[in-house]
Scaffold this motif. Structure first.
Motif, PDB file in Angstrom:
ATOM      1  N   PRO A  39       2.796  11.880  -5.717  1.00  8.35           N
ATOM      2  CA  PRO A  39       3.548  12.585  -4.677  1.00  8.35           C
ATOM      3  C   PRO A  39       2.677  13.203  -3.591  1.00  8.35           C
ATOM      4  N   GLU A  40       1.450  13.631  -3.944  1.00  7.45           N
ATOM      5  CA  GLU A  40       0.585  14.223  -2.926  1.00  7.45           C
ATOM      6  C   GLU A  40       0.141  13.202  -1.868  1.00  7.45           C
ATOM      7  N   ASN A  41       0.346  11.907  -2.164  1.00  2.88           N
ATOM      8  CA  ASN A  41      -0.015  10.853  -1.207  1.00  2.88           C
ATOM      9  C   ASN A  41       1.181  10.356  -0.400  1.00  2.88           C
ATOM     10  N   ASP A  42       2.300  11.058  -0.469  1.00  2.00           N
ATOM     11  CA  ASP A  42       3.495  10.634   0.284  1.00  2.00           C
ATOM     12  C   ASP A  42       3.238  10.481   1.779  1.00  2.00           C
ATOM     13  N   PRO A  43       2.456  11.372   2.425  1.00  4.59           N
ATOM     14  CA  PRO A  43       2.200  11.172   3.853  1.00  4.59           C
ATOM     15  C   PRO A  43       1.545   9.824   4.156  1.00  4.59           C
ATOM     16  N   ALA A  44       0.592   9.402   3.318  1.00  5.91           N
ATOM     17  CA  ALA A  44      -0.047   8.103   3.523  1.00  5.91           C
ATOM     18  C   ALA A  44       0.953   6.978   3.296  1.00  5.91           C
ATOM     19  N   VAL A  66       5.348  17.553   5.829  1.00  6.64           N
ATOM     20  CA  VAL A  66       4.218  16.632   5.655  1.00  6.64           C
ATOM     21  C   VAL A  66       4.624  15.174   5.836  1.00  6.64           C
ATOM     22  N   THR A  67       5.924  14.885   5.856  1.00 10.07           N
ATOM     23  CA  THR A  67       6.392  13.504   6.080  1.00 10.07           C
ATOM     24  C   THR A  67       7.417  13.494   7.205  1.00 10.07           C
ATOM     25  N   PRO A  68       7.021  13.868   8.419  1.00  7.44           N
ATOM     26  CA  PRO A  68       8.004  14.041   9.494  1.00  7.44           C
ATOM     27  C   PRO A  68       8.686  12.755   9.937  1.00  7.44           C
ATOM     28  N   GLY A  69       8.071  11.587   9.728  1.00  8.57           N
ATOM     29  CA  GLY A  69       8.686  10.347  10.200  1.00  8.57           C
ATOM     30  C   GLY A  69       9.594   9.678   9.204  1.00  8.57           C
ATOM     31  N   LEU A  70       9.691  10.234   7.987  1.00 11.45           N
ATOM     32  CA  LEU A  70      10.425   9.552   6.920  1.00 11.45           C
ATOM     33  C   LEU A  70      11.922   9.470   7.186  1.00 11.45           C
ATOM     34  N   LEU A 111       0.831  -1.205   0.000  1.00 12.11           N
ATOM     35  CA  LEU A 111       0.000   0.000   0.000  1.00 12.11           C
ATOM     36  C   LEU A 111       0.869   1.261   0.000  1.00 12.11           C
ATOM     37  N   ALA A 112       2.016   1.201   0.674  1.00 15.55           N
ATOM     38  CA  ALA A 112       2.941   2.341   0.628  1.00 15.55           C
ATOM     39  C   ALA A 112       3.385   2.600  -0.807  1.00 15.55           C
ATOM     40  N   ALA A 113       3.718   1.521  -1.536  1.00 11.33           N
ATOM     41  CA  ALA A 113       4.127   1.668  -2.936  1.00 11.33           C
ATOM     42  C   ALA A 113       2.992   2.234  -3.775  1.00 11.33           C
ATOM     43  N   ALA A 114       1.763   1.801  -3.502  1.00 11.11           N
ATOM     44  CA  ALA A 114       0.608   2.295  -4.260  1.00 11.11           C
ATOM     45  C   ALA A 114       0.377   3.781  -4.002  1.00 11.11           C
TER      46      ALA A 114
END
Length: 472
Positions: A415-420, A457-461, A407-410
């Motif tokens: 790019p707007e779905n990077d947080p998910a 928007v992706t603080p844990g990455l 699901l991460a790959a999907a």
């Protein structure tokens, strides 16, 4: 062996031969003025069976054709046609078996490493050299040094010659069975490091058990040896060494076929052979041959399949779907997925027979995986939103993590779905932390996300990448 120049027989050839045989019977019956009901009664069968035979849907046994030949005064014509069909069928089966054997043994000279190859590679700085024969999804340079050292240790232990002298104390059948079950449990929980550390001794114990246990228990010991090698094959694929996985899977197949005489276990070994081949470059056709041949053998099993054989059949069918997707054959992939769905419904629940994890939920997980890998991210996301993994056996932690990786790959396709995407990666890490160190496709994904990172928007990455030893 197939003679040079001999034409290959396919399923359509068999179908045409059955149709011709049935039409010959129908023509002779009609020329004698008999209706199907009358002939069926005289040859001691039913009208529906006779109708199926005449339409080429069924062949039945030689006694039927002997009676038909005599009653229709065919002077041996019908019987000869039946014998010719059976000969064609026998040639077809032989060619399929030979193709499967070539897929297995033909890989040896090109992709399977010998012990000396491994020793040479691991001398000096050899462990850090790029190994050959890797698939795109298993690029070794993405594996951190800790995982590379683990893999190097695993190669040394698994490919080491069996000692001439006994170096361990004999262990009882129940103890080895428990150890093998523990190996599979560790693997399915995503604990690859402990699996690798414990597997070599377990395999050595299983080998020793075969030579020390009573004759009456020899088949059980062989089955345990096969099962131990299945675990070794799975973890080798996970660590990115399909050649080593092939060796372990082939050992499992030989132990199961030559000594254990367990149809379900033989099928499970074929699954591991196919998985190893699929992880190699340009081996999709070989993987397909192994998988389809194994499915054919299961289909010819004379008795009703129990849950173990059904689970092995289901796992093979899902693997066939993965192969078809890899070969860009969406219709075939969907057909296999539907076949697996029907088998899962027969099974009735999510099980873990032969450590396959097969059941209705696993079929959906494979649908998500295939959708994510074949540029259908919205379908993967839609299926993921409907999926409930609570019915899976508790041990299948890595299977649950795989859903989140897919699901991460999907989500990352946009790019707007990077947080998910990052949220799913974090959840996969929470479920099975070691996955991030060995799953090459996911490691490439994290690298791509880092390259376009928006920290707000992706603080844990970045912290996730640091833990997995991934740099942008």
């Amino acid at each position: 062996m197939q003679a040079e120049g001999q034409a290959m027989i396919d399923r359509q050839d068999l179908q045409q031969a059955r149709l011709a045989l049935g039409r010959k019977l129908a023509a002779l019956r009609t020329s004698r003025g008999l209706i199907q009901q009358a002939l069926a009664r005289q040859v001691q069968t039913t009208r529906s069976t006779l109708a199926m035979v005449e339409r080429g849907r069924q062949v039945v046994d030689r006694i039927f054709w002997l009676r038909c030949d005599a009653l229709l005064v065919a002077d041996g014509e019908l019987l000869a046609a039946y014998d010719a069909y059976r000969h064609l069928q026998s040639e077809f089966n032989a060619q399929r078996a030979e193709a499967a054997q070539r897929a297995r043994w033909g890989a040896v000279s090109e992709v399977v490493m010998t012990t000396s190859d491994v020793t040479a590679r691991e001398s000096g700085d050899g462990i850090n050299r790029k190994p050959q024969n890797r698939s795109h999804d298993e690029q070794p340079e993405t594996i951190p040094s800790s995982a590379a050292r683990l893999l190097a240790h695993f190669r040394r232990q698994l490919l080491a010659p069996i000692p001439l002298k006994q170096t361990i104390d004999p262990t009882s059948l129940p103890e080895v069975r428990q150890r093998v079950a523990q190996m599979h449990s560790l693997y399915q929980r995503g604990n690859y490091a402990d699996t690798v550390r414990a597997l070599p001794d377990t395999i050595q114990q299983a080998n020793l058990l075969i030579s020390t246990c009573p004759e009456a228990h020899r088949n059980r010991a062989a089955a345990l040896l096969a099962a131990a090698n299945l675990a070794a094959s799975k973890v080798a694929v996970k660590l990115g060494d399909p050649s080593l996985a092939w060796i372990a899977a082939d050992r499992a197949a030989r132990a199961a076929a030559d000594q254990a005489e367990d149809a379900a276990l033989v099928a499970a070994a074929a699954f591991s052979v196919g998985t190893a081949l699929l992880a190699m470059p340009d081996r999709n056709d070989n993987a397909e041959d192994v998988v389809l041949s194994a499915l054919d053998r299961l289909a010819q099993t004379p008795h009703q399949l129990g849950s173990r054989a059904l689970s092995a059949q289901g796992a093979l069918t899902l693997l066939a779907a993965l192969v078809a997707a890899r070969k860009d054959q969406p219709a075939a992939a969907e057909r296999h997925l539907n076949g697996a769905h029907a088998l899962a419904n027969r099974l009735g629940t999510d099980r873990n027979d032969l450590w396959t994890g097969f059941g209705p939920t696993n079929v959906t997980i494979h649908r998500i995986n295939i959708a994510a890998r074949t540029d259908h991210p919205q379908l993967a996301i839609h299926l993921g939103e409907q999926l409930d993994t609570s019915s899976l056996p508790k041990a299948l932690m890595s299977r649950r993590a795989q859903v989140h990786l897919d699901l991460a790959a999907a989500y990352a396709c946009a790019p707007e779905n990077d947080p998910a995407a990052v949220l799913h990666l974090l959840e996969a890490e929470r479920i099975a932390p070691q996955t991030m160190r060995v799953h090459a496709r996911t490691r490439h994904l994290i690298g791509d996300l880092l390259a376009r990172e928006r920290r707000a928007v992706t603080p844990g990455l970045r912290a996730l990448a640091d833990r997995a030893e991934i740099t942008a």
